[in-house]
Scaffold this active site. Sequence first.
Site, PDB file in Angstrom:
ATOM      1  N   ARG A 108       0.855  -1.195   0.000  1.00 50.40           N
ATOM      2  CA  ARG A 108       0.000   0.000   0.000  1.00 50.40           C
ATOM      3  C   ARG A 108       0.884   1.237   0.000  1.00 50.40           C
ATOM      4  NH1 ARG A 108      -4.873   0.152   4.191  1.00 50.40           N
ATOM      5  NH2 ARG A 108      -3.219   0.663   5.640  1.00 50.40           N
ATOM      6  N   THR A 112      -1.338   7.384  -0.538  1.00 50.85           N
ATOM      7  CA  THR A 112      -2.628   7.192  -1.233  1.00 50.85           C
ATOM      8  C   THR A 112      -3.382   5.971  -0.728  1.00 50.85           C
ATOM      9  OG1 THR A 112      -1.698   5.764  -2.928  1.00 50.85           O
ATOM     10  CG2 THR A 112      -1.613   8.150  -3.352  1.00 50.85           C
ATOM     11  N   ASP A 204      -0.039  -3.483  12.081  1.00 56.48           N
ATOM     12  CA  ASP A 204       0.465  -3.806  10.742  1.00 56.48           C
ATOM     13  C   ASP A 204       0.946  -5.260  10.729  1.00 56.48           C
ATOM     14  OD1 ASP A 204       2.334  -4.138   8.513  1.00 56.48           O
ATOM     15  OD2 ASP A 204       1.994  -2.008   8.185  1.00 56.48           O
ATOM     16  N   ASP A 207       4.532  -5.951   9.353  1.00 60.30           N
ATOM     17  CA  ASP A 207       5.571  -5.495  10.290  1.00 60.30           C
ATOM     18  C   ASP A 207       5.675  -6.430  11.483  1.00 60.30           C
ATOM     19  OD1 ASP A 207       6.301  -3.366   8.761  1.00 60.30           O
ATOM     20  OD2 ASP A 207       5.231  -1.865   9.939  1.00 60.30           O
TER      21      ASP A 207
END
Length: 213
Positions: A108, A112, A204, A207
């Site tokens: 991603r 944006t 995340d 991560d």
Amino acid sequence: MPETSNNVHILDHPLAKHKLTQMRDKNTPRSVFKALTNELSTMLAYEVTKEFETVDVEVETPLMKTVQPELKEQKLAVIPILRAGLGMVDGFTYLLPNAIVSHIGLYRDPVTKKPIEYFRKFPKDIAEREVIIVDPMLATGGSAIEAINIIKSVTDQQIYLVNILDAPEGIKAVQEAHPDVKLYTVEVDEKLNDNAYILPGLGDAGDRLFGTE
Ligand code: PRP
Ligand code: URA
């Protein structure tokens, strides 16, 4: 496993909810987060395969011949969306050892939030394979929709999208773009925050799996 709406299957199992709660905990160490991802993936694989067809075959037990069901021969591809999807592959191939694993790389854009493709590689016979896309997170749905677009450019077979945690916004977007895709998840959370992260979520996933926080 109840269906919230056509083609959306939510894993209804206390063990699955328990494991997801452990994944949400910010103090859960990376190794445990990875193990939980793997365990939930196996449970999801079990659910996805519930609708697979069987055929009767003759088998000889130590005592006698008998006719019993086995899975109908079926070509499958498990396709993780890199990176976080990699954490779900072993759980699927544990139950489906004959499935081929191929990859789509998307991330991603931090500003944006739109998916950017950086990798795709499929086997020559991909057109003959049903596809199980795996990715722990469905947030805006942008990455999943792009992955499905890519897969539909190479096969007309059934596509399953399997996530661990979804935002309602992501489900709606995928269903609008690809109503024929069957969705499986452990839980649907409340909403996205202003940064397109799932709330309450688990942070995340990539991560946390790969230690890049
Ligand atoms: C995460 C996640 C999904 C995507 C979901 O990947 O694993 O692929 O975000 O968000 P979306 O539904 O809004 O598209 P990310 O882009 O963080 O890449 P990574 O797996 O390499 O960390
Ligand atoms: N990707 C993640 O890993 N987590 C989110 O909450 C949203 C996108």
